[in-house]
Design a protein around this motif. Sequence first.
Motif, PDB file in Angstrom:
ATOM      1  N   TRP A 126      30.230  12.475  67.232  1.00 53.22           N
ATOM      2  CA  TRP A 126      30.006  13.473  68.245  1.00 53.22           C
ATOM      3  C   TRP A 126      31.029  14.582  67.863  1.00 53.22           C
ATOM      4  O   TRP A 126      32.048  14.533  67.624  1.00 53.22           O
ATOM      5  CB  TRP A 126      29.872  13.236  69.646  1.00 53.22           C
ATOM      6  CG  TRP A 126      30.659  12.649  70.446  1.00 53.22           C
ATOM      7  CD1 TRP A 126      30.739  11.224  70.535  1.00 53.22           C
ATOM      8  CD2 TRP A 126      32.140  13.006  70.755  1.00 53.22           C
ATOM      9  NE1 TRP A 126      31.977  10.608  71.296  1.00 53.22           N
ATOM     10  CE2 TRP A 126      32.667  11.773  71.391  1.00 53.22           C
ATOM     11  CE3 TRP A 126      32.344  14.424  70.964  1.00 53.22           C
ATOM     12  CZ2 TRP A 126      34.117  12.039  71.937  1.00 53.22           C
ATOM     13  CZ3 TRP A 126      33.849  14.453  71.520  1.00 53.22           C
ATOM     14  CH2 TRP A 126      34.436  13.368  72.054  1.00 53.22           C
ATOM     15  N   VAL A 127      30.349  16.018  67.806  1.00 57.23           N
ATOM     16  CA  VAL A 127      31.375  16.954  67.767  1.00 57.23           C
ATOM     17  C   VAL A 127      31.036  18.010  68.745  1.00 57.23           C
ATOM     18  O   VAL A 127      29.852  18.445  68.884  1.00 57.23           O
ATOM     19  CB  VAL A 127      31.170  17.745  66.323  1.00 57.23           C
ATOM     20  CG1 VAL A 127      32.000  18.768  66.200  1.00 57.23           C
ATOM     21  CG2 VAL A 127      31.203  16.629  65.160  1.00 57.23           C
ATOM     22  N   ILE A 128      31.966  18.315  69.880  1.00 54.66           N
ATOM     23  CA  ILE A 128      31.553  19.246  70.895  1.00 54.66           C
ATOM     24  C   ILE A 128      31.547  20.681  69.944  1.00 54.66           C
ATOM     25  O   ILE A 128      32.551  20.921  69.198  1.00 54.66           O
ATOM     26  CB  ILE A 128      32.775  19.188  71.696  1.00 54.66           C
ATOM     27  CG1 ILE A 128      32.635  17.899  72.628  1.00 54.66           C
ATOM     28  CG2 ILE A 128      32.810  20.633  72.829  1.00 54.66           C
ATOM     29  CD1 ILE A 128      33.769  17.657  73.648  1.00 54.66           C
ATOM     30  N   GLY A 129      30.701  21.411  70.442  1.00 57.12           N
ATOM     31  CA  GLY A 129      30.408  22.659  69.718  1.00 57.12           C
ATOM     32  C   GLY A 129      29.847  22.636  68.413  1.00 57.12           C
ATOM     33  O   GLY A 129      30.342  23.452  67.578  1.00 57.12           O
ATOM     34  N   GLY A 130      29.309  21.686  67.979  1.00 54.05           N
ATOM     35  CA  GLY A 130      29.314  21.348  66.629  1.00 54.05           C
ATOM     36  C   GLY A 130      28.509  22.243  65.955  1.00 54.05           C
ATOM     37  O   GLY A 130      28.481  22.547  64.692  1.00 54.05           O
ATOM     38  N   ASP A 131      27.562  22.903  66.672  1.00 52.92           N
ATOM     39  CA  ASP A 131      26.718  24.052  66.014  1.00 52.92           C
ATOM     40  C   ASP A 131      27.125  25.306  65.598  1.00 52.92           C
ATOM     41  O   ASP A 131      26.724  26.058  64.944  1.00 52.92           O
ATOM     42  CB  ASP A 131      25.295  24.311  66.996  1.00 52.92           C
ATOM     43  CG  ASP A 131      25.687  24.647  68.463  1.00 52.92           C
ATOM     44  OD1 ASP A 131      27.078  24.558  68.805  1.00 52.92           O
ATOM     45  OD2 ASP A 131      24.870  24.571  69.272  1.00 52.92           O
ATOM     46  N   ALA A 132      28.377  25.306  66.329  1.00 49.53           N
ATOM     47  CA  ALA A 132      29.163  26.737  65.772  1.00 49.53           C
ATOM     48  C   ALA A 132      30.430  26.133  64.931  1.00 49.53           C
ATOM     49  O   ALA A 132      31.097  26.982  64.138  1.00 49.53           O
ATOM     50  CB  ALA A 132      30.103  27.426  66.984  1.00 49.53           C
ATOM     51  N   LEU A 133      30.352  24.965  64.346  1.00 49.76           N
ATOM     52  CA  LEU A 133      31.452  24.380  63.545  1.00 49.76           C
ATOM     53  C   LEU A 133      31.180  23.807  62.437  1.00 49.76           C
ATOM     54  O   LEU A 133      31.684  23.785  61.122  1.00 49.76           O
ATOM     55  CB  LEU A 133      32.398  23.326  64.489  1.00 49.76           C
ATOM     56  CG  LEU A 133      32.913  23.954  65.511  1.00 49.76           C
ATOM     57  CD1 LEU A 133      33.573  22.672  66.396  1.00 49.76           C
ATOM     58  CD2 LEU A 133      34.016  25.115  65.188  1.00 49.76           C
ATOM     59  N   CYS A 134      30.023  22.980  62.429  1.00 49.87           N
ATOM     60  CA  CYS A 134      29.580  22.187  61.448  1.00 49.87           C
ATOM     61  C   CYS A 134      28.143  22.863  60.759  1.00 49.87           C
ATOM     62  O   CYS A 134      27.193  22.814  61.546  1.00 49.87           O
ATOM     63  CB  CYS A 134      29.294  20.844  62.050  1.00 49.87           C
ATOM     64  SG  CYS A 134      28.854  19.634  60.802  1.00 49.87           S
ATOM     65  N   LEU A 135      28.170  22.861  59.306  1.00 45.84           N
ATOM     66  CA  LEU A 135      27.003  23.647  58.707  1.00 45.84           C
ATOM     67  C   LEU A 135      25.782  22.757  58.965  1.00 45.84           C
ATOM     68  O   LEU A 135      24.641  23.463  59.318  1.00 45.84           O
ATOM     69  CB  LEU A 135      27.468  23.833  57.295  1.00 45.84           C
ATOM     70  CG  LEU A 135      26.549  25.013  56.988  1.00 45.84           C
ATOM     71  CD1 LEU A 135      26.769  26.423  57.473  1.00 45.84           C
ATOM     72  CD2 LEU A 135      26.795  24.977  55.231  1.00 45.84           C
TER      73      LEU A 135
END
Length: 210
Positions: A126-135
């Motif tokens: 999981w990546v918190i705030g992933g939609d702003a970090l991970c393409l």
Amino acid sequence: MPDLKFERRYKRLHKGPVAGVDEAGRGPLAGPVVAAAVVLDPKCIPEGIDDSKVLTAAKRAELCAALLDCAKVGVGVASVEEIDSLNILWATMLAMHRAVDALGIVPAMVLVDGNRCPKWPHTSQWVIGGDALCLSIAAASIVAKHQRDCMMLELDEAFPGYGWASNKGYSAKVHQEALRTLGPTPHHRRSFWRVAQAELDFGPAAQAAE
């Protein structure tokens, strides 16, 4: 802007395709929750991919079409009935599971926006705030949001008066007022307290009107 650093790191570690996963529609009072999984093709990445929340509807539609043309994309939906029986968290996990299953390939790694991953056989992070970090997560956010918006536009035509074309099922003023005057539809989430309360309030009023 989101970039490919997560994808490059995990592709190097796991020697295979990396999928990004995100959802749309956890908070609305009506409609399904929709998830998307995207495996980007490094040789064909549409320009302008970003967190869906900062893009216009027109740009999301354009990018969604481009992604469907040049990336591996899977979409998963959990119905209102599943939301009410499982709760919104587990229905969201179910939609994510279905989205990855719909990819047509088995990813070596799945990156999930948020703070938890579904219970599934895939290696994932999981990546918190992933939609702003991970393409790839940003791409998934675009597909999930656009696909769900299209569903709500269709439901708005079938159930006018709730403003779903504009509010997409969220708790906007026009939606709350319609719940009071028209009552809940089959597409409302009765496990959400505003809908449950509206159903209680509308029942006696409807009977009195008869």
